[in-house]
Design a protein around this motif. Structure first.
Motif, PDB file in Angstrom:
ATOM      1  N   HIS A   1     -24.058  -3.203 -34.515  1.00  0.00           N
ATOM      2  CA  HIS A   1     -25.472  -3.210 -34.196  1.00  0.00           C
ATOM      3  C   HIS A   1     -25.696  -3.491 -32.719  1.00  0.00           C
ATOM      4  N   CYS A   2     -26.871  -3.236 -32.300  1.00  0.00           N
ATOM      5  CA  CYS A   2     -27.349  -3.606 -30.975  1.00  0.00           C
ATOM      6  C   CYS A   2     -28.686  -4.292 -31.155  1.00  0.00           C
ATOM      7  N   MET A   3     -28.832  -5.443 -30.531  1.00  0.00           N
ATOM      8  CA  MET A   3     -30.081  -6.200 -30.577  1.00  0.00           C
ATOM      9  C   MET A   3     -30.650  -6.263 -29.169  1.00  0.00           C
ATOM     10  N   ALA A   4     -31.910  -5.977 -29.023  1.00  0.00           N
ATOM     11  CA  ALA A   4     -32.488  -5.857 -27.691  1.00  0.00           C
ATOM     12  C   ALA A   4     -33.879  -6.446 -27.598  1.00  0.00           C
ATOM     13  N   TRP A   5     -34.263  -6.710 -26.347  1.00  0.00           N
ATOM     14  CA  TRP A   5     -35.622  -7.095 -26.013  1.00  0.00           C
ATOM     15  C   TRP A   5     -36.221  -6.029 -25.105  1.00  0.00           C
ATOM     16  N   PHE A   6     -37.412  -5.611 -25.449  1.00  0.00           N
ATOM     17  CA  PHE A   6     -38.200  -4.712 -24.624  1.00  0.00           C
ATOM     18  C   PHE A   6     -39.470  -5.451 -24.204  1.00  0.00           C
ATOM     19  N   ARG A   7     -40.132  -4.916 -23.203  1.00  0.00           N
ATOM     20  CA  ARG A   7     -41.438  -5.444 -22.847  1.00  0.00           C
ATOM     21  C   ARG A   7     -42.355  -4.312 -22.420  1.00  0.00           C
ATOM     22  N   GLN A   8     -43.651  -4.553 -22.595  1.00  0.00           N
ATOM     23  CA  GLN A   8     -44.637  -3.559 -22.199  1.00  0.00           C
ATOM     24  C   GLN A   8     -45.837  -4.257 -21.592  1.00  0.00           C
ATOM     25  N   ALA A   9     -46.087  -3.957 -20.341  1.00  0.00           N
ATOM     26  CA  ALA A   9     -47.251  -4.484 -19.643  1.00  0.00           C
ATOM     27  C   ALA A   9     -48.402  -3.499 -19.786  1.00  0.00           C
TER      28      ALA A   9
ATOM     29  N   GLU B   1     -40.283  -0.951 -21.565  1.00  0.00           N
ATOM     30  CA  GLU B   1     -38.998  -0.918 -20.893  1.00  0.00           C
ATOM     31  C   GLU B   1     -38.017  -1.879 -21.551  1.00  0.00           C
ATOM     32  N   GLU B   2     -36.756  -1.496 -21.515  1.00  0.00           N
ATOM     33  CA  GLU B   2     -35.710  -2.347 -22.070  1.00  0.00           C
ATOM     34  C   GLU B   2     -35.390  -3.442 -21.070  1.00  0.00           C
ATOM     35  N   VAL B   3     -35.349  -4.672 -21.549  1.00  0.00           N
ATOM     36  CA  VAL B   3     -35.100  -5.821 -20.692  1.00  0.00           C
ATOM     37  C   VAL B   3     -33.653  -6.267 -20.783  1.00  0.00           C
ATOM     38  N   ALA B   4     -33.161  -6.397 -22.012  1.00  0.00           N
ATOM     39  CA  ALA B   4     -31.795  -6.862 -22.229  1.00  0.00           C
ATOM     40  C   ALA B   4     -31.347  -6.458 -23.623  1.00  0.00           C
ATOM     41  N   ALA B   5     -30.043  -6.325 -23.782  1.00  0.00           N
ATOM     42  CA  ALA B   5     -29.500  -5.951 -25.075  1.00  0.00           C
ATOM     43  C   ALA B   5     -28.118  -6.574 -25.238  1.00  0.00           C
ATOM     44  N   VAL B   6     -27.761  -6.833 -26.493  1.00  0.00           N
ATOM     45  CA  VAL B   6     -26.430  -7.347 -26.807  1.00  0.00           C
ATOM     46  C   VAL B   6     -25.958  -6.678 -28.087  1.00  0.00           C
ATOM     47  N   ASP B   7     -24.695  -6.240 -28.109  1.00  0.00           N
ATOM     48  CA  ASP B   7     -24.213  -5.573 -29.318  1.00  0.00           C
ATOM     49  C   ASP B   7     -23.305  -6.481 -30.130  1.00  0.00           C
ATOM     50  N   SER B   8     -22.811  -5.958 -31.230  1.00  0.00           N
ATOM     51  CA  SER B   8     -22.027  -6.749 -32.165  1.00  0.00           C
ATOM     52  C   SER B   8     -20.692  -7.192 -31.579  1.00  0.00           C
TER      53      SER B   8
ATOM     54  N   SER C   1     -30.733  -1.900 -33.541  1.00  0.00           N
ATOM     55  CA  SER C   1     -30.193  -0.576 -33.801  1.00  0.00           C
ATOM     56  C   SER C   1     -28.959  -0.677 -34.670  1.00  0.00           C
ATOM     57  N   HIS C   2     -28.702   0.371 -35.450  1.00  0.00           N
ATOM     58  CA  HIS C   2     -27.475   0.450 -36.239  1.00  0.00           C
ATOM     59  C   HIS C   2     -26.269   0.798 -35.363  1.00  0.00           C
ATOM     60  N   LYS C   3     -26.505   1.155 -34.099  1.00  0.00           N
ATOM     61  CA  LYS C   3     -25.448   1.620 -33.221  1.00  0.00           C
ATOM     62  C   LYS C   3     -25.126   0.570 -32.169  1.00  0.00           C
ATOM     63  N   TYR C   4     -24.049   0.816 -31.417  1.00  0.00           N
ATOM     64  CA  TYR C   4     -23.761  -0.011 -30.259  1.00  0.00           C
ATOM     65  C   TYR C   4     -24.806   0.262 -29.180  1.00  0.00           C
ATOM     66  N   CYS C   5     -24.982  -0.717 -28.304  1.00  0.00           N
ATOM     67  CA  CYS C   5     -25.920  -0.552 -27.212  1.00  0.00           C
ATOM     68  C   CYS C   5     -25.476   0.580 -26.287  1.00  0.00           C
ATOM     69  N   GLU C   6     -26.434   1.293 -25.719  1.00  0.00           N
ATOM     70  CA  GLU C   6     -26.174   2.347 -24.754  1.00  0.00           C
ATOM     71  C   GLU C   6     -27.144   2.157 -23.595  1.00  0.00           C
ATOM     72  N   GLU C   7     -26.608   1.913 -22.423  1.00  0.00           N
ATOM     73  CA  GLU C   7     -27.471   1.703 -21.263  1.00  0.00           C
ATOM     74  C   GLU C   7     -28.299   2.948 -20.993  1.00  0.00           C
ATOM     75  N   GLY C   8     -29.592   2.752 -20.857  1.00  0.00           N
ATOM     76  CA  GLY C   8     -30.471   3.876 -20.571  1.00  0.00           C
ATOM     77  C   GLY C   8     -30.921   4.662 -21.786  1.00  0.00           C
ATOM     78  N   ALA C   9     -30.492   4.255 -22.979  1.00  0.00           N
ATOM     79  CA  ALA C   9     -30.834   5.026 -24.181  1.00  0.00           C
ATOM     80  C   ALA C   9     -32.312   4.918 -24.519  1.00  0.00           C
ATOM     81  N   GLY C  10     -32.926   3.779 -24.205  1.00  0.00           N
ATOM     82  CA  GLY C  10     -34.358   3.631 -24.444  1.00  0.00           C
ATOM     83  C   GLY C  10     -34.701   3.349 -25.895  1.00  0.00           C
TER      84      GLY C  10
END
Length: 124
Positions: free
Chosen positions: A32-40, A46-53, A98-107
């Protein structure tokens, strides 16, 4: 059914810290990939940070050195430690999984589940 619940937002002053939490229930995928996004207001999410399994992390350039993403001992909770907050960090913050690994820029398209958001407001 997977549900994500954020907590920890609030109103702070420039230079203060906050820790956001995201509790995931009903989730049992080992990869998995766990992430934080933010929207002003008026801006795209936008994606702020992510960490995968595997523990690999990704950070947006704007938060590197100030924000830290981590997972709790219970693998279904993760955090965003935000230090030295700035007014430009003001936004609604969302956690996502996500069910997948993190991917930089994937959005946003990489993620299957989203929380409802928690507001962070930083005043000068």
């Amino acid at each position: 059914q997977v549900q994500l619940a954020e907590s920890g937002g609030g109103s702070v002053q420039t230079g203060d810290s906050l820790r956001l939490s995201c509790a995931a229930s009903g989730y049992s995928y080992s990869r998995h990939c766990m992430a934080w996004f933010r929207q002003a207001p008026g801006k795209e999410r936008e994606e702020v940070a992510a960490v995968d399994s595997d523990g690999n992390t990704i950070y947006a350039d704007s938060v590197k050195g100030r924000f830290t993403i981590s997972k709790g001992s219970d693998s279904n909770i993760f955090y965003l430690q935000m230090n030295n907050l700035k007014p430009e960090d003001t936004a609604m913050y969302y956690c996502a999984v996500s069910h997948k690994y993190c991917e930089e820029g994937a959005g946003q398209g990489l993620y299957n589940y989203w929380g409802q958001g928690t507001q962070v407001t930083v005043s000068s």
